[in-house]
Write an enzyme that holds these catalytic residues in place. Structure first.
Site, mmCIF file in Angstrom:
data_model
loop_
_atom_site.group_PDB
_atom_site.id
_atom_site.type_symbol
_atom_site.label_atom_id
_atom_site.label_comp_id
_atom_site.label_asym_id
_atom_site.label_seq_id
_atom_site.Cartn_x
_atom_site.Cartn_y
_atom_site.Cartn_z
ATOM 1 C CB SER A 1 47.208 41.209 31.632
ATOM 2 O OG SER A 1 46.266 42.236 31.843
ATOM 3 C CE1 TYR B 1 40.100 43.066 29.960
ATOM 4 C CE2 TYR B 1 42.107 43.564 31.172
ATOM 5 C CZ TYR B 1 40.937 42.842 31.027
ATOM 6 O OH TYR B 1 40.611 41.896 31.961
ATOM 7 C CB THR C 1 40.005 40.497 26.944
ATOM 8 O OG1 THR C 1 41.139 39.639 27.012
ATOM 9 C CG2 THR C 1 38.978 40.072 27.982
ATOM 10 C CE LYS D 1 41.229 35.494 28.524
ATOM 11 N NZ LYS D 1 40.554 36.322 29.535
ATOM 12 C CG HIS E 1 37.211 37.996 32.567
ATOM 13 N ND1 HIS E 1 37.523 38.759 31.468
ATOM 14 C CD2 HIS E 1 38.028 38.434 33.555
ATOM 15 C CE1 HIS E 1 38.466 39.636 31.802
ATOM 16 N NE2 HIS E 1 38.796 39.449 33.071
HETATM 17 C C1 FMN Z 1 43.164 37.789 39.217
HETATM 18 C C2 FMN Z 1 42.699 37.694 37.794
HETATM 19 C C3 FMN Z 1 42.986 38.731 36.914
HETATM 20 C C4 FMN Z 1 42.589 38.639 35.570
HETATM 21 N N1 FMN Z 1 42.944 39.627 34.701
HETATM 22 C C5 FMN Z 1 42.682 39.480 33.382
HETATM 23 C C6 FMN Z 1 43.188 40.417 32.445
HETATM 24 O O1 FMN Z 1 43.890 41.356 32.787
HETATM 25 N N2 FMN Z 1 42.876 40.220 31.139
HETATM 26 C C7 FMN Z 1 42.114 39.153 30.709
HETATM 27 O O2 FMN Z 1 41.852 39.013 29.521
HETATM 28 N N3 FMN Z 1 41.642 38.252 31.590
HETATM 29 C C8 FMN Z 1 41.918 38.374 32.902
HETATM 30 N N4 FMN Z 1 41.489 37.425 33.789
HETATM 31 C C9 FMN Z 1 40.770 36.247 33.267
HETATM 32 C C10 FMN Z 1 41.747 35.148 32.862
HETATM 33 O O3 FMN Z 1 42.462 35.478 31.695
HETATM 34 C C11 FMN Z 1 41.024 33.834 32.595
HETATM 35 O O4 FMN Z 1 39.978 34.050 31.672
HETATM 36 C C12 FMN Z 1 40.472 33.167 33.847
HETATM 37 O O5 FMN Z 1 41.300 33.414 34.951
HETATM 38 C C13 FMN Z 1 40.327 31.684 33.617
HETATM 39 O O6 FMN Z 1 39.737 31.051 34.708
HETATM 40 P P1 FMN Z 1 40.593 30.295 35.858
HETATM 41 O O7 FMN Z 1 41.259 31.346 36.660
HETATM 42 O O8 FMN Z 1 39.539 29.573 36.631
HETATM 43 O O9 FMN Z 1 41.570 29.378 35.189
HETATM 44 C C14 FMN Z 1 41.853 37.503 35.133
HETATM 45 C C15 FMN Z 1 41.569 36.480 36.027
HETATM 46 C C16 FMN Z 1 41.992 36.549 37.336
HETATM 47 C C17 FMN Z 1 41.690 35.405 38.256
#
Ligand code: FMN
Length: 382
Positions: free
Chosen positions: A109, A132, A158, A256, A280
Site C-alpha cells: 500500500s 493512492y 485505488t 481498484k 474497499h
Molecule cells: C485495515 C485495512 C486497511 C486497508 N488499507 C488499504 C490501502 O491502504 N489501500 C487500498 O487500496 N485498500 C486498502 N484496504 C482495502 C483492501 O485492499 C481490500 O479492498 C479489502 O480489505 C478487501 O476486503 P476483505 O478485507 O474483506 O478481504 C484496506 C483494508 C483494510 C481492512
C-alpha cells in the site's frame, strides 16, 4: 499464539482479536457506517452454489494462475492494506515473505509502514504496488518512479477513496490513522501486553508511513503523516488522470474499486490493463453492491482486461466461486491481516496455507483438474 490450532480464517480472526487492543482490532475489522456492505460481501457468496461433476479422475489439481506473464502457485494474493505495522512490527515485510514462500503475490500500500524500497528488497517474490492518487501528479509520478526502481510488477490505482468514507467504530474509538490516548485506550493497551511491548513500546508509538515522508518536512511524525493522507485526497480526479498514470508507469496497471460495467469500460478506455472489483472491504460506500454480486457485469464489460476481485474472501470456496464467475485472481485483505496480527509471518503463512488447502479441496470435490478449467457452468445462482 498457537496458530496451528486455527483450522480456518475465522479462528485466526479470533486470535487476532485476542492479541490486539480494541481500537486496533476495530480499525482492522470494521466497515463504514452500518456495515451493510461489509456483511453483504460475505453473504453474497451464499447466492452462488456449486454444480459438482463426478468421476473426473482428478487426483491432482493445478492451482496456478498466470497474470501479466508471471505465474503464481495459487489463484490468490495479498492485497494492499495500510498501516500494517500497527498490528505487528514490520508487518509489510512479514506479509511479503509469507506470500513469497507460498508462491503468492504481495501488494504494498501507499500507506505502508515499511518503505517501497525496504519491501522491494525483502523478498524475491512478485510484488505489486498500490497507489493512492493523493495530492497531485508530481506525487503520483514520484511514487511510480520509486516502485519501478524497486522492481514492482504491476500498479493498482485505488480510486474508491478520493472522497472519505466514515468508519464509525474508528470515530467512537477516536482512531484516525493515529491513536488518541484516552484512559480507556491506555487501559486496553495494558491488557494486551504482547502487542503493547512489541508494537507500541518496541516500535516507538504509532508507526510512520515512510512512502510519504519525503513530501513532508524532515522529521515529520506519524500525526503529520496522517494529516497529509486526510488533507491530500483529491476528489477532482478523473479518467484523464488514469491515462496519465498509465503513461508514467508503462507496465500493467489495474484500477481498484470498480463495481459497475460502465466504469470497467471507462477503465479500459483510459488504458488500464485490468480492474479490481472492490468496495474497499465495505469501508467506503456503505450499501454498495457486494463484490461477488458486481463481478458478472464487470467481467462481461471488461473484454480482455484482467478482472481481479476482493472483499470478504475467507474460504477457499469463496475464491473458487469468484474464479468460476470469471475473475482471474483474488486479493486478500483481512484474511491475511488476521494471520499477521495474531502471529506475524507464521500467522500470515498459516492463513495462506489454510486457503490453499481449501481451494484445492473444493477443486477436488468439484471434479476439476485445474483452476484454468473453472467456468460459469460450475456455478448456479440461487
Ligand atoms: C485495515 C485495512 C486497511 C486497508 N488499507 C488499504 C490501502 O491502504 N489501500 C487500498 O487500496 N485498500 C486498502 N484496504 C482495502 C483492501 O485492499 C481490500 O479492498 C479489502 O480489505 C478487501 O476486503 P476483505 O478485507 O474483506 O478481504 C484496506 C483494508 C483494510 C481492512
Amino acid at each position: 499464539m498457537n496458530i496451528d490450532k486455527a483450522v480456518n480464517i475465522s479462528d485466526l480472526g479470533r486470535l487476532a482479536q485476542r492479541r490486539l487492543p480494541k481500537v486496533i482490532f476495530d480499525f482492522l475489522d470494521g466497515g463504514a457506517e452500518d456495515e451493510i456492505t461489509l456483511r453483504a460481501n460475505r453473504e453474497g457468496f451464499d447466492r452462488y452454489r456449486f454444480r459438482p461433476r463426478l468421476l473426473t479422475a482428478n487426483a491432482k489439481r493445478d492451482l496456478s494462475v498466470t497474470l501479466f506473464g508471471e505465474t503464481f502457485k495459487v489463484p490468490f494474493m495479498i492485497g494492499p492494506t495500510g498501516l500494517n505495522g500497527i498490528h505487528w512490527r514490520h508487518a509489510d515485510i512479514a506479509l511479503a515473505k509469507a506470500a513469497a514462500d507460498a508462491g503468492a503475490g504481495f501488494t504494498l500500500s501507499t500507506a505502508s509502514t515499511s518503505s517501497i524500497e525496504e519491501v522491494g528488497a525483502s523478498t524475491s517474490g512478485i510484488k505489486w504496488f498500490q497507489l493512492y492518487p493523493w495530492a497531485d501528479r508530481a506525487f503520483c509520478a514520484r511514487l511510480i518512479e520509486r516502485a519501478k526502481a524497486s522492481g514492482y510488477k504491476a500498479l493498482l490505482v485505488t480510486v474508491d477513496s478520493v472522497n472519505a468514507g466514515r468508519r464509525e467504530r474508528d470515530a467512537r474509538n477516536r482512531f484516525a490513522h493515529e491513536v488518541t490516548l484516552t484512559p480507556s485506550v491506555v487501559l486496553d493497551g495494558l491488557m494486551h501486553p504482547d502487542w503493547l511491548f512489541s508494537v507500541w513500546v518496541g516500535g516507538g508509538g504509532m508507526p510512520k508511513m515512510p512512502n510519504v515522508a519525503e513530501f513532508l518536512p524532515p522529521g515529520a511524525n506519524a500525526a503529520a503523516m496522517a494529516e497529509f493522507t486526510r488533507s491530500r485526497r483529491n476528489p477532482m480526479l478523473s479518467w484523464d488522470d488514469m491515462a496519465f498514470l498509465k503513461r508514467e508507469w508503462g507496465g500493467p496497471m489495474l484500477i481498484k474499486g470498480v463495481l459497475t460495467a460502465e466504469d470497467a469500460r471507462l477503465a479500459r478506455e483510459a488504458g488500464a490493463d485490468g480492474v479490481v472489483v472492490s468496495n474497499h472491504g465495505g469501508r467506503q460506500l456503505d450499501g454498495s453492491l457486494a463484490t461477488i454480486e458486481a463481478l458478472p457485469e464487470v467481467v462481461e464489460a471488461a473484454g480482455d482486461a484482467v478482472v481481479m476481485i476482493d472483499g470478504g474472501f475467507r474460504r477457499g470456496s469463496d475464491i473458487v466461486k469468484a474464479l468460476a464467475l470469471g475473475a482471474k485472481g483474488v486479493l486478500l485483505g483481512r484474511a491475511t491481516l488476521y494471520g499477521v496480527a495474531a502471529a506475524g509471518q507464521p500467522g500470515a503463512a498459516r492463513a495462506l496455507s489454510i486457503l490453499q488447502a481449501e481451494v484445492d479441496r473444493v477443486l477436488a470435490l468439484l471434479g476439476c483438474h485445474s483452476v484454468a478449467e473453472l467456468g460459469r457452468h460450475h456455478i448456479a445462482e440461487v
